[in-house]
Design an enzyme around this catalytic site. Structure first.
Site, PDB file in Angstrom:
ATOM      1  N   ASP A  41      35.097  51.970  32.365  1.00  0.00           N
ATOM      2  CA  ASP A  41      36.200  51.022  32.176  1.00  0.00           C
ATOM      3  C   ASP A  41      37.028  51.513  31.000  1.00  0.00           C
ATOM      4  OD1 ASP A  41      37.711  48.577  31.433  1.00  0.00           O
ATOM      5  OD2 ASP A  41      36.430  47.620  32.936  1.00  0.00           O
ATOM      6  N   TYR A  53      51.092  46.488  44.221  1.00  0.00           N
ATOM      7  CA  TYR A  53      49.666  46.134  44.197  1.00  0.00           C
ATOM      8  C   TYR A  53      49.111  46.059  45.613  1.00  0.00           C
ATOM      9  CZ  TYR A  53      45.490  43.245  43.431  1.00  0.00           C
ATOM     10  OH  TYR A  53      44.200  42.751  43.425  1.00  0.00           O
ATOM     11  N   LYS A  93      46.456  48.473  47.545  1.00  0.00           N
ATOM     12  CA  LYS A  93      45.173  47.899  48.001  1.00  0.00           C
ATOM     13  C   LYS A  93      44.968  48.209  49.483  1.00  0.00           C
ATOM     14  CE  LYS A  93      43.218  45.974  44.434  1.00  0.00           C
ATOM     15  NZ  LYS A  93      41.998  46.531  43.903  1.00  0.00           N
ATOM     16  N   ARG A 112      46.469  28.393  46.907  1.00  0.00           N
ATOM     17  CA  ARG A 112      45.595  29.555  46.873  1.00  0.00           C
ATOM     18  C   ARG A 112      44.178  29.129  47.300  1.00  0.00           C
ATOM     19  NH1 ARG A 112      49.931  31.504  46.306  1.00  0.00           N
ATOM     20  NH2 ARG A 112      50.617  33.129  44.857  1.00  0.00           N
ATOM     21  N   ARG A 163      57.972  33.432  40.755  1.00  0.00           N
ATOM     22  CA  ARG A 163      57.884  34.862  40.425  1.00  0.00           C
ATOM     23  C   ARG A 163      58.286  35.742  41.603  1.00  0.00           C
ATOM     24  NH1 ARG A 163      51.947  35.600  37.787  1.00  0.00           N
ATOM     25  NH2 ARG A 163      52.497  35.387  35.607  1.00  0.00           N
TER      26      ARG A 163
HETATM   27  P1  NAD Z   1      39.911  42.610  35.693  1.00  0.00           P
HETATM   28  O1  NAD Z   1      41.251  43.006  35.198  1.00  0.00           O
HETATM   29  O2  NAD Z   1      39.130  41.646  34.893  1.00  0.00           O
HETATM   30  O3  NAD Z   1      38.993  43.890  35.954  1.00  0.00           O
HETATM   31  C1  NAD Z   1      39.510  45.144  36.235  1.00  0.00           C
HETATM   32  C2  NAD Z   1      38.915  46.107  35.222  1.00  0.00           C
HETATM   33  O4  NAD Z   1      39.430  47.421  35.485  1.00  0.00           O
HETATM   34  C3  NAD Z   1      39.275  45.753  33.782  1.00  0.00           C
HETATM   35  O5  NAD Z   1      38.102  45.670  33.004  1.00  0.00           O
HETATM   36  C4  NAD Z   1      40.151  46.903  33.318  1.00  0.00           C
HETATM   37  O6  NAD Z   1      39.979  47.179  31.935  1.00  0.00           O
HETATM   38  C5  NAD Z   1      39.667  48.018  34.233  1.00  0.00           C
HETATM   39  N1  NAD Z   1      40.643  49.080  34.408  1.00  0.00           N
HETATM   40  C6  NAD Z   1      41.981  48.970  34.633  1.00  0.00           C
HETATM   41  N2  NAD Z   1      42.525  50.177  34.720  1.00  0.00           N
HETATM   42  C7  NAD Z   1      41.516  51.078  34.553  1.00  0.00           C
HETATM   43  C8  NAD Z   1      41.450  52.491  34.527  1.00  0.00           C
HETATM   44  N3  NAD Z   1      42.539  53.264  34.681  1.00  0.00           N
HETATM   45  N4  NAD Z   1      40.246  53.094  34.346  1.00  0.00           N
HETATM   46  C9  NAD Z   1      39.118  52.343  34.169  1.00  0.00           C
HETATM   47  N5  NAD Z   1      39.134  51.001  34.167  1.00  0.00           N
HETATM   48  C10 NAD Z   1      40.316  50.382  34.363  1.00  0.00           C
HETATM   49  O7  NAD Z   1      40.126  42.085  37.195  1.00  0.00           O
HETATM   50  P2  NAD Z   1      39.090  41.426  38.179  1.00  0.00           P
HETATM   51  O8  NAD Z   1      39.620  40.095  38.497  1.00  0.00           O
HETATM   52  O9  NAD Z   1      37.716  41.575  37.677  1.00  0.00           O
HETATM   53  O10 NAD Z   1      39.314  42.343  39.463  1.00  0.00           O
HETATM   54  C11 NAD Z   1      38.352  43.293  39.906  1.00  0.00           C
HETATM   55  C12 NAD Z   1      38.870  43.921  41.193  1.00  0.00           C
HETATM   56  O11 NAD Z   1      39.013  42.917  42.200  1.00  0.00           O
HETATM   57  C13 NAD Z   1      40.241  44.558  41.059  1.00  0.00           C
HETATM   58  O12 NAD Z   1      40.269  45.718  41.848  1.00  0.00           O
HETATM   59  C14 NAD Z   1      41.189  43.519  41.605  1.00  0.00           C
HETATM   60  O13 NAD Z   1      42.367  44.092  42.113  1.00  0.00           O
HETATM   61  C15 NAD Z   1      40.342  42.932  42.713  1.00  0.00           C
HETATM   62  N6  NAD Z   1      40.740  41.564  43.075  1.00  0.00           N
HETATM   63  C16 NAD Z   1      40.629  40.563  42.144  1.00  0.00           C
HETATM   64  C17 NAD Z   1      40.997  39.275  42.536  1.00  0.00           C
HETATM   65  C18 NAD Z   1      40.907  38.119  41.588  1.00  0.00           C
HETATM   66  O14 NAD Z   1      41.317  37.021  41.968  1.00  0.00           O
HETATM   67  N7  NAD Z   1      40.371  38.266  40.391  1.00  0.00           N
HETATM   68  C19 NAD Z   1      41.471  39.027  43.828  1.00  0.00           C
HETATM   69  C20 NAD Z   1      41.590  40.107  44.708  1.00  0.00           C
HETATM   70  C21 NAD Z   1      41.199  41.369  44.322  1.00  0.00           C
HETATM   71  C1  UD1 Z   2      45.681  37.013  42.462  1.00  0.00           C
HETATM   72  C2  UD1 Z   2      45.053  38.173  41.688  1.00  0.00           C
HETATM   73  C3  UD1 Z   2      45.215  39.435  42.460  1.00  0.00           C
HETATM   74  C4  UD1 Z   2      44.639  39.213  43.848  1.00  0.00           C
HETATM   75  C5  UD1 Z   2      45.267  38.002  44.551  1.00  0.00           C
HETATM   76  C6  UD1 Z   2      44.519  37.698  45.852  1.00  0.00           C
HETATM   77  C7  UD1 Z   2      45.019  38.021  39.277  1.00  0.00           C
HETATM   78  C8  UD1 Z   2      45.761  38.259  38.012  1.00  0.00           C
HETATM   79  N1  UD1 Z   2      45.682  38.316  40.382  1.00  0.00           N
HETATM   80  O1  UD1 Z   2      47.109  37.184  42.598  1.00  0.00           O
HETATM   81  O2  UD1 Z   2      44.489  40.475  41.817  1.00  0.00           O
HETATM   82  O3  UD1 Z   2      44.810  40.330  44.624  1.00  0.00           O
HETATM   83  O4  UD1 Z   2      45.093  36.870  43.714  1.00  0.00           O
HETATM   84  O5  UD1 Z   2      44.903  36.489  46.394  1.00  0.00           O
HETATM   85  O6  UD1 Z   2      43.877  37.600  39.261  1.00  0.00           O
HETATM   86  N2  UD1 Z   2      51.251  31.087  38.131  1.00  0.00           N
HETATM   87  C9  UD1 Z   2      51.888  30.114  37.393  1.00  0.00           C
HETATM   88  N3  UD1 Z   2      51.817  30.198  36.038  1.00  0.00           N
HETATM   89  C10 UD1 Z   2      51.163  31.196  35.383  1.00  0.00           C
HETATM   90  C11 UD1 Z   2      50.516  32.193  36.157  1.00  0.00           C
HETATM   91  C12 UD1 Z   2      50.576  32.111  37.532  1.00  0.00           C
HETATM   92  O7  UD1 Z   2      52.509  29.208  37.938  1.00  0.00           O
HETATM   93  O8  UD1 Z   2      51.146  31.203  34.134  1.00  0.00           O
HETATM   94  C13 UD1 Z   2      51.313  31.023  39.594  1.00  0.00           C
HETATM   95  C14 UD1 Z   2      51.794  32.309  40.216  1.00  0.00           C
HETATM   96  O9  UD1 Z   2      53.200  32.388  40.218  1.00  0.00           O
HETATM   97  C15 UD1 Z   2      51.181  32.203  41.617  1.00  0.00           C
HETATM   98  C16 UD1 Z   2      49.860  31.453  41.356  1.00  0.00           C
HETATM   99  O10 UD1 Z   2      50.009  30.826  40.087  1.00  0.00           O
HETATM  100  O11 UD1 Z   2      51.995  31.443  42.457  1.00  0.00           O
HETATM  101  C17 UD1 Z   2      48.666  32.382  41.325  1.00  0.00           C
HETATM  102  O12 UD1 Z   2      48.991  33.445  40.446  1.00  0.00           O
HETATM  103  P1  UD1 Z   2      47.914  34.554  39.979  1.00  0.00           P
HETATM  104  O13 UD1 Z   2      46.730  33.899  39.413  1.00  0.00           O
HETATM  105  O14 UD1 Z   2      48.650  35.556  39.165  1.00  0.00           O
HETATM  106  O15 UD1 Z   2      47.415  35.122  41.362  1.00  0.00           O
HETATM  107  P2  UD1 Z   2      48.055  35.883  42.594  1.00  0.00           P
HETATM  108  O16 UD1 Z   2      49.433  36.356  42.341  1.00  0.00           O
HETATM  109  O17 UD1 Z   2      47.787  35.013  43.763  1.00  0.00           O
END
Ligand code: NAD
Ligand code: UD1
Length: 320
Positions: free
Chosen positions: A36, A150, A154, A218, A277
């Site tokens: 990481d 993004y 993906k 969501r 957004r």
């Molecule tokens: P997160 O940002 O907490 O974790 C991602 C990690 O990747 C972070 O610790 C960051 O430091 C690391 N990272 C970023 N760029 C890097 C690089 N170049 N080299 C090494 N490490 C790097 O996000 P998360 O929510 O834990 O997401 C994990 C995975 O799941 C991601 O691939 C994200 O796209 C995917 N995902 C998350 C959600 C969600 O709702 N959290 C939804 C759909 C997909």
């Molecule tokens: C999130 C994930 C993305 C994942 C996707 C899958 C994060 C940062 N992003 O995107 O990795 O692929 O779900 O469904 O975890 N919003 C506000 N105020 C804020 C922030 C967000 O109103 O301060 C709104 C956004 O405009 C959006 C909603 O909340 O409509 C969800 O936003 P966000 O949590 O960023 O998630 P996604 O864009 O759905």
């Protein structure tokens, strides 16, 4: 209940939200390597154990990744490292492409070229690949309509991982997570997951900004359900060269989440409103019948999950 034991596991992005929760779950019976760059992840997220080996490196460092893969001969590889914010990838599409796509393809190539005997490679894709396709709920067979760098990265990586797997006989699987929430999600960036931002505002009595009218929905999924799904898919041999939605099948609007959070915390949140957004998806929820056939069953309703999340944040604050 499946459980991975006595294995060598690589978690890229393992200091982040999902990766560190997965590491907590797997550390007792396995040896775990985390790569990481700490751009979003934190070292404190990682379990303290002699079975945990941490490398602060970017997954884009091909030379480093190649040596690591050959040296460790992993049983399981979880490809979780990414710039996880949709909005962030819109601000810097080329830079994030190298992380969100190229680096993952490179891992597949290293496994192929070196004939590494992995048991499963799991790639974390996203519900974002469905974009604004109006069909609801979203099934794995629904039309794809990526509308951000993004989502494009993906989807492409998901295809690469699955088709590399088929072509070169490497066991692979991809997950499409919906909106995951829970402890250790980092609220530091304005682009962080919305529930981490709301909980941060509630904890600190600061203003929370809603983009749009708050009616966007969501499929919010609690982290423990996601960890169970990750383990299930990596162990189950039927989950090979396939993609699976991971979610709860229930849409919840931001307005509703705010109400539930206020009730649980007993606090009133101060709101501000800004324009919707760019690249934002209006509504999103999943059909998860495909993973349910393998035995997955989401256990956390939004109310139960938010309560657990809030209690954990409070106990962390009390411990200092
Ligand atoms: P997160 O940002 O907490 O974790 C991602 C990690 O990747 C972070 O610790 C960051 O430091 C690391 N990272 C970023 N760029 C890097 C690089 N170049 N080299 C090494 N490490 C790097 O996000 P998360 O929510 O834990 O997401 C994990 C995975 O799941 C991601 O691939 C994200 O796209 C995917 N995902 C998350 C959600 C969600 O709702 N959290 C939804 C759909 C997909
Ligand atoms: C999130 C994930 C993305 C994942 C996707 C899958 C994060 C940062 N992003 O995107 O990795 O692929 O779900 O469904 O975890 N919003 C506000 N105020 C804020 C922030 C967000 O109103 O301060 C709104 C956004 O405009 C959006 C909603 O909340 O409509 C969800 O936003 P966000 O949590 O960023 O998630 P996604 O864009 O759905």
């Amino acid at each position: 209940m499946v459980s991975i034991k006595n294995s060598r596991i690589l978690i890229t992005g393992g200091a982040g939200f999902i990766g560190s929760n997965l590491a907590d779950h797997l550390i007792e019976n396995n040896e775990i390597v985390v790569v990481d760059d700490l751009s979003m992840g934190k070292i404190e997220n990682l379990p303290k154990s002699t079975q945990l080996h941490f490398f602060k490196h970017s997954i884009t460092d091909t030379n480093f990744m190649s040596k690591l893969l050959v040296k460790w001969n992993f049983d399981y590889i979880f490809l979780l490292a990414a710039v996880a914010s949709v909005a962030d990838t819109i601000s810097r599409p080329c830079e994030t492409h190298k992380i969100n796509q190229d680096a993952n393809i490179n891992v597949m190539e290293m496994v192929r070229v070196n004939k590494l005997p992995v048991k499963k490679i799991l790639f974390s894709s996203s519900a974002a690949v469905y974009g604004n396709n109006p069909e609801l709920p979203k099934c794995e067979s629904s039309a794809i309509d990526p509308i951000s760098p993004y989502a494009i990265d993906k989807f492409a990586s998901e295809r690469f991982v699955i088709d590399y797997g088929k072509l070169y006989h490497i066991p692979t699987v991809a997950t499409r997570f919906f909106n995951v929430y829970g402890p250790k999600q980092n609220p530091k960036s304005p682009y962080s997951g919305v529930l981490s931002l709301i909980s941060h505002s509630l904890m600190n009595d600061s203003i929370f900004t809603i983009f749009g009218d708050g009616k966007q929905t969501r499929d919010f999924t609690y982290i423990s359900d996601v960890v169970s799904a990750l383990e299930l898919l990596s162990e189950n041999p039927i989950a090979n060269h396939e993609v699976y939605n991971v979610a709860t099948e229930i849409p919840t609007s931001l307005n509703k989440v705010l109400k539930i959070f206020e009730k649980i915390s007993g606090k009133k949140i101060t709101l501000a409103y800004k324009n919707e957004r760019k690249g934002d998806i209006r509504d999103s929820y999943a059909d998860v019948s495909k993973i349910k056939q393998l035995g997955f069953s989401p256990r956390y309703s939004i109310t139960y999950g938010l309560k657990k999340y809030w209690d954990m944040l409070n106990s962390k604050r009390q411990k200092g």
